[in-house]
Scaffold this motif. Structure first.
Motif, PDB file in Angstrom:
ATOM      1  N   TRP A   3       0.827  -1.208   0.000  1.00 13.87           N
ATOM      2  CA  TRP A   3       0.000   0.000   0.000  1.00 13.87           C
ATOM      3  C   TRP A   3       0.864   1.261   0.000  1.00 13.87           C
ATOM      4  CZ3 TRP A   3      -0.106   3.693   3.913  1.00 13.87           C
ATOM      5  CH2 TRP A   3       0.451   3.341   5.154  1.00 13.87           C
ATOM      6  N   ILE A   4       2.070   1.170   0.553  1.00 13.20           N
ATOM      7  CA  ILE A   4       2.974   2.321   0.547  1.00 13.20           C
ATOM      8  C   ILE A   4       3.489   2.580  -0.865  1.00 13.20           C
ATOM      9  CG2 ILE A   4       5.191   3.195   1.388  1.00 13.20           C
ATOM     10  CD1 ILE A   4       4.719   1.748   3.983  1.00 13.20           C
ATOM     11  N   ILE A   5       3.865   1.498  -1.569  1.00  8.58           N
ATOM     12  CA  ILE A   5       4.336   1.650  -2.953  1.00  8.58           C
ATOM     13  C   ILE A   5       3.232   2.242  -3.827  1.00  8.58           C
ATOM     14  CG2 ILE A   5       5.127   0.404  -5.002  1.00  8.58           C
ATOM     15  CD1 ILE A   5       6.428  -1.632  -3.065  1.00  8.58           C
ATOM     16  N   ASN A   6       2.010   1.689  -3.716  1.00  7.35           N
ATOM     17  CA  ASN A   6       0.895   2.214  -4.501  1.00  7.35           C
ATOM     18  C   ASN A   6       0.558   3.645  -4.101  1.00  7.35           C
ATOM     19  OD1 ASN A   6      -0.281   0.129  -6.388  1.00  7.35           O
ATOM     20  ND2 ASN A   6      -0.173  -1.087  -4.532  1.00  7.35           N
ATOM     21  N   GLY A   7       0.707   3.953  -2.812  1.00  3.76           N
ATOM     22  CA  GLY A   7       0.456   5.318  -2.351  1.00  3.76           C
ATOM     23  C   GLY A   7       1.445   6.315  -2.927  1.00  3.76           C
ATOM     24  N   MET A 161     -13.740  11.139  -0.552  1.00  4.30           N
ATOM     25  CA  MET A 161     -13.321  10.236  -1.621  1.00  4.30           C
ATOM     26  C   MET A 161     -12.449   9.109  -1.084  1.00  4.30           C
ATOM     27  SD  MET A 161     -12.269  13.053  -4.479  1.00  4.30           S
ATOM     28  CE  MET A 161     -11.070  11.953  -5.237  1.00  4.30           C
ATOM     29  N   SER A 162     -11.552   9.442  -0.185  1.00  4.20           N
ATOM     30  CA  SER A 162     -10.598   8.457   0.317  1.00  4.20           C
ATOM     31  C   SER A 162     -11.306   7.365   1.105  1.00  4.20           C
ATOM     32  CB  SER A 162      -9.546   9.157   1.190  1.00  4.20           C
ATOM     33  OG  SER A 162      -8.858  10.134   0.442  1.00  4.20           O
ATOM     34  N   ILE A 163     -12.253   7.775   1.951  1.00  6.77           N
ATOM     35  CA  ILE A 163     -13.011   6.794   2.725  1.00  6.77           C
ATOM     36  C   ILE A 163     -13.887   5.955   1.797  1.00  6.77           C
ATOM     37  CG2 ILE A 163     -14.838   6.526   4.456  1.00  6.77           C
ATOM     38  CD1 ILE A 163     -13.641   9.024   5.838  1.00  6.77           C
ATOM     39  N   ALA A 164     -14.535   6.633   0.830  1.00  2.00           N
ATOM     40  CA  ALA A 164     -15.379   5.908  -0.125  1.00  2.00           C
ATOM     41  C   ALA A 164     -14.544   4.958  -0.978  1.00  2.00           C
ATOM     42  CB  ALA A 164     -16.131   6.896  -1.012  1.00  2.00           C
ATOM     43  N   THR A 165     -13.330   5.384  -1.350  1.00  4.03           N
ATOM     44  CA  THR A 165     -12.458   4.522  -2.162  1.00  4.03           C
ATOM     45  C   THR A 165     -12.112   3.241  -1.427  1.00  4.03           C
ATOM     46  OG1 THR A 165     -11.488   6.414  -3.316  1.00  4.03           O
ATOM     47  CG2 THR A 165     -10.239   4.370  -3.366  1.00  4.03           C
ATOM     48  N   LYS A 166     -11.847   3.346  -0.120  1.00  2.00           N
ATOM     49  CA  LYS A 166     -11.544   2.141   0.657  1.00  2.00           C
ATOM     50  C   LYS A 166     -12.751   1.206   0.667  1.00  2.00           C
ATOM     51  CE  LYS A 166      -9.610   0.430   4.975  1.00  2.00           C
ATOM     52  NZ  LYS A 166      -8.575  -0.350   4.273  1.00  2.00           N
ATOM     53  N   GLU A 167     -13.947   1.770   0.805  1.00  2.71           N
ATOM     54  CA  GLU A 167     -15.157   0.952   0.782  1.00  2.71           C
ATOM     55  C   GLU A 167     -15.365   0.321  -0.602  1.00  2.71           C
ATOM     56  OE1 GLU A 167     -17.551   0.353   3.447  1.00  2.71           O
ATOM     57  OE2 GLU A 167     -15.654   0.874   4.403  1.00  2.71           O
ATOM     58  N   ILE A 168     -15.134   1.111  -1.659  1.00  6.40           N
ATOM     59  CA  ILE A 168     -15.275   0.597  -3.024  1.00  6.40           C
ATOM     60  C   ILE A 168     -14.257  -0.522  -3.279  1.00  6.40           C
ATOM     61  CG2 ILE A 168     -14.961   1.177  -5.476  1.00  6.40           C
ATOM     62  CD1 ILE A 168     -16.091   3.977  -4.772  1.00  6.40           C
ATOM     63  N   ALA A 169     -13.051  -0.330  -2.775  1.00  9.26           N
ATOM     64  CA  ALA A 169     -12.002  -1.335  -2.973  1.00  9.26           C
ATOM     65  C   ALA A 169     -12.345  -2.660  -2.310  1.00  9.26           C
ATOM     66  CB  ALA A 169     -10.674  -0.814  -2.431  1.00  9.26           C
ATOM     67  N   MET A 170     -13.232  -2.604  -1.299  1.00 11.00           N
ATOM     68  CA  MET A 170     -13.602  -3.819  -0.577  1.00 11.00           C
ATOM     69  C   MET A 170     -14.972  -4.348  -0.985  1.00 11.00           C
ATOM     70  SD  MET A 170     -10.860  -4.034   1.169  1.00 11.00           S
ATOM     71  CE  MET A 170     -11.240  -5.402   2.243  1.00 11.00           C
ATOM     72  N   MET A 171     -15.552  -3.828  -2.104  1.00 12.44           N
ATOM     73  CA  MET A 171     -16.896  -4.239  -2.527  1.00 12.44           C
ATOM     74  C   MET A 171     -16.985  -5.724  -2.825  1.00 12.44           C
ATOM     75  SD  MET A 171     -18.540  -1.210  -4.911  1.00 12.44           S
ATOM     76  CE  MET A 171     -17.500  -1.620  -6.305  1.00 12.44           C
ATOM     77  N   GLY A 172     -15.909  -6.297  -3.316  1.00 13.33           N
ATOM     78  CA  GLY A 172     -15.905  -7.725  -3.664  1.00 13.33           C
ATOM     79  C   GLY A 172     -14.508  -8.280  -3.538  1.00 13.33           C
ATOM     80  N   GLN A 173     -14.384  -9.569  -3.749  1.00 11.47           N
ATOM     81  CA  GLN A 173     -13.083 -10.209  -3.633  1.00 11.47           C
ATOM     82  C   GLN A 173     -12.149  -9.847  -4.784  1.00 11.47           C
ATOM     83  OE1 GLN A 173     -12.046 -11.999  -0.945  1.00 11.47           O
ATOM     84  NE2 GLN A 173     -13.992 -11.372  -0.063  1.00 11.47           N
ATOM     85  N   ALA A 239      -3.998   0.926  -2.978  1.00  6.76           N
ATOM     86  CA  ALA A 239      -3.440   1.372  -1.700  1.00  6.76           C
ATOM     87  C   ALA A 239      -4.512   1.407  -0.618  1.00  6.76           C
ATOM     88  CB  ALA A 239      -2.803   2.755  -1.867  1.00  6.76           C
ATOM     89  N   MET A 240      -5.704   1.926  -0.954  1.00  9.69           N
ATOM     90  CA  MET A 240      -6.796   2.012   0.020  1.00  9.69           C
ATOM     91  C   MET A 240      -7.261   0.625   0.458  1.00  9.69           C
ATOM     92  SD  MET A 240      -7.507   5.158   0.744  1.00  9.69           S
ATOM     93  CE  MET A 240      -7.286   6.828   0.105  1.00  9.69           C
ATOM     94  N   ARG A 241      -7.236  -0.323  -0.455  1.00  3.84           N
ATOM     95  CA  ARG A 241      -7.679  -1.689  -0.145  1.00  3.84           C
ATOM     96  C   ARG A 241      -6.775  -2.330   0.901  1.00  3.84           C
ATOM     97  NH1 ARG A 241     -10.756  -5.741  -2.775  1.00  3.84           N
ATOM     98  NH2 ARG A 241     -10.041  -7.862  -2.381  1.00  3.84           N
ATOM     99  N   LEU A 242      -5.481  -2.023   0.853  1.00  5.91           N
ATOM    100  CA  LEU A 242      -4.501  -2.696   1.706  1.00  5.91           C
ATOM    101  C   LEU A 242      -4.153  -1.931   2.979  1.00  5.91           C
ATOM    102  CD1 LEU A 242      -2.100  -3.837  -1.164  1.00  5.91           C
ATOM    103  CD2 LEU A 242      -3.741  -5.274   0.070  1.00  5.91           C
ATOM    104  N   PRO A 246      -7.514   4.896   5.645  1.00 10.36           N
ATOM    105  CA  PRO A 246      -7.348   5.667   4.408  1.00 10.36           C
ATOM    106  C   PRO A 246      -6.587   6.973   4.603  1.00 10.36           C
ATOM    107  CG  PRO A 246      -9.624   5.749   5.177  1.00 10.36           C
ATOM    108  CD  PRO A 246      -8.935   4.703   5.984  1.00 10.36           C
ATOM    109  N   GLY A 247      -6.588   7.486   5.838  1.00  9.94           N
ATOM    110  CA  GLY A 247      -5.836   8.709   6.116  1.00  9.94           C
ATOM    111  C   GLY A 247      -4.350   8.540   5.891  1.00  9.94           C
ATOM    112  N   TYR A 248      -3.845   7.322   6.113  1.00 12.44           N
ATOM    113  CA  TYR A 248      -2.423   7.073   5.917  1.00 12.44           C
ATOM    114  C   TYR A 248      -2.060   7.094   4.431  1.00 12.44           C
ATOM    115  CZ  TYR A 248      -3.103   5.353  10.693  1.00 12.44           C
ATOM    116  OH  TYR A 248      -3.448   5.232  12.008  1.00 12.44           O
ATOM    117  N   VAL A 249      -2.981   6.644   3.576  1.00  8.37           N
ATOM    118  CA  VAL A 249      -2.744   6.709   2.136  1.00  8.37           C
ATOM    119  C   VAL A 249      -2.755   8.159   1.673  1.00  8.37           C
ATOM    120  CG1 VAL A 249      -3.586   6.027  -0.143  1.00  8.37           C
ATOM    121  CG2 VAL A 249      -3.749   4.435   1.772  1.00  8.37           C
ATOM    122  N   VAL A 250      -3.677   8.952   2.230  1.00 11.15           N
ATOM    123  CA  VAL A 250      -3.711  10.380   1.909  1.00 11.15           C
ATOM    124  C   VAL A 250      -2.400  11.035   2.317  1.00 11.15           C
ATOM    125  CG1 VAL A 250      -4.871  12.579   2.342  1.00 11.15           C
ATOM    126  CG2 VAL A 250      -6.213  10.506   2.098  1.00 11.15           C
TER     127      VAL A 250
END
Length: 300
Positions: A3-7, A161-173, A239-242, A246-250
């Motif tokens: 997640w750090i690399i992707n961030g 957006m960041s919080i929503a992105t984490k939720e979107i990233a976890m929508m499915g497997q 990054a948000m998924r892992l 999400p604040g740390y990715v921001v």
């Protein structure tokens, strides 16, 4: 560590994102139209190869995300044109605090687990205090205050957006399905948002709308934005998924000011507004990342 690399990849492309309109100074809504509809159009064919999203909650999440993107895009494009990419990117640093606080509010059980580790939590609070102090000094100058006031809606939009992105990233497997829905649905909604506000604020008329949106210079810049925005969104979603919070990715995306500063120096573009305090904020954000990733058991 992925997640750090992707961030960091997210941070690099965010720098390009703020730099583009520093040079071209185009209407922010028009660039938002290109970014929104352009990305959605490119990735729409791939959406037919993944299962249909049937959750009403997930669709609402994608629409909310698109609305936040629309607010963020237009404000950042206008701010970069009016104030420059450097001050604009540094003013977004406060988003890390806002996002972290919001995430703690909506995940209280994880937050109380964090509080139990008093050493890590107190250290984290001290780092956040240092960051806040630097931000207060940064906005004391008139130009920085003006940038901070103008980008305030973008700050809260980026946090949402960041919080929503984490939720979107976890929508499915399947993370690729999640990314595809983000790239098509959320960006399409952002395109609609920017179209509505462009027409409302500028009254271009039917013919004028197409003349301005598809002007040769705009097409060139629009294609450029679409090309790297897809990579930005993919890196952000991964990054948000892992990441635990999400604040740390921001916080990682706020490495963008370093890239902006370096590119402005290379191109001999003046960028000396609140540089010291801006980079002092980034220093405290780096400390926060060290705390989170140094095996202290922080899960939120």
């Amino acid at each position: 560590m992925l997640w750090i690399i992707n961030g960091l990849v997210y941070g690099f492309f965010s720098a390009l994102y703020t730099l583009v309109n520093q040079q071209h100074k185009l209407n922010g809504y028009i660039l938002g139209i290109w970014r929104g509809f352009g990305i959605a159009l490119v990735f729409l064919p791939f959406l037919f190869f993944v299962p249909l999203q049937t959750s009403a909650y997930n669709w609402a999440l994608l629409i909310f995300q698109g609305w936040m993107i629309g607010i963020y895009d237009s404000h950042i494009f206008f701010a970069s044109a009016n104030f420059g990419a450097g001050p604009t990117s540094r003013s977004l640093a406060v988003t890390a605090i806002v996002t972290t606080a919001l995430w703690w509010i909506i995940t209280p059980s994880l937050f109380f687990e964090l509080v139990k580790d008093s050493n890590a939590f107190i250290t984290l609070l001290l780092v956040l205090f240092g960051f806040t102090l630097c931000y207060w000094y940064m906005i004391k100058t008139p130009i920085s205050k003006a940038v901070a006031e103008y980008t305030a809606p973008a700050v809260f939009a980026l946090a949402g957006m960041s919080i929503a992105t984490k939720e979107i990233a976890m929508m499915g497997q399947n993370v690729w399905e999640n990314i595809l829905y983000y790239l098509v649905v959320a960006t399409f909604v952002s395109g609609v948002y920017n179209t509505v506000f462009f027409i409302k604020r500028n009254h271009p008329g039917f013919k004028g709308f197409f003349q301005q949106v598809f002007a040769p210079k705009v097409i060139k810049v629009g294609i450029y934005i679409v090309s790297f925005s897809a990579a930005l969104i993919t890196a952000k979603t991964m990054a948000m998924r892992l990441a635990p919070n999400p604040g740390y990715v921001v916080a990682l995306v706020l490495t963008a000011p370093f890239f902006v500063f370096a590119l402005n120096k290379y191109n001999k573009i003046p960028d000396n507004i609140s540089v010291r305090t801006g980079f002092a904020m980034i220093f405290f954000l780096v400390l926060m990342l060290l705390i989170v990733t140094d095996n202290h058991g922080i899960v939120d």
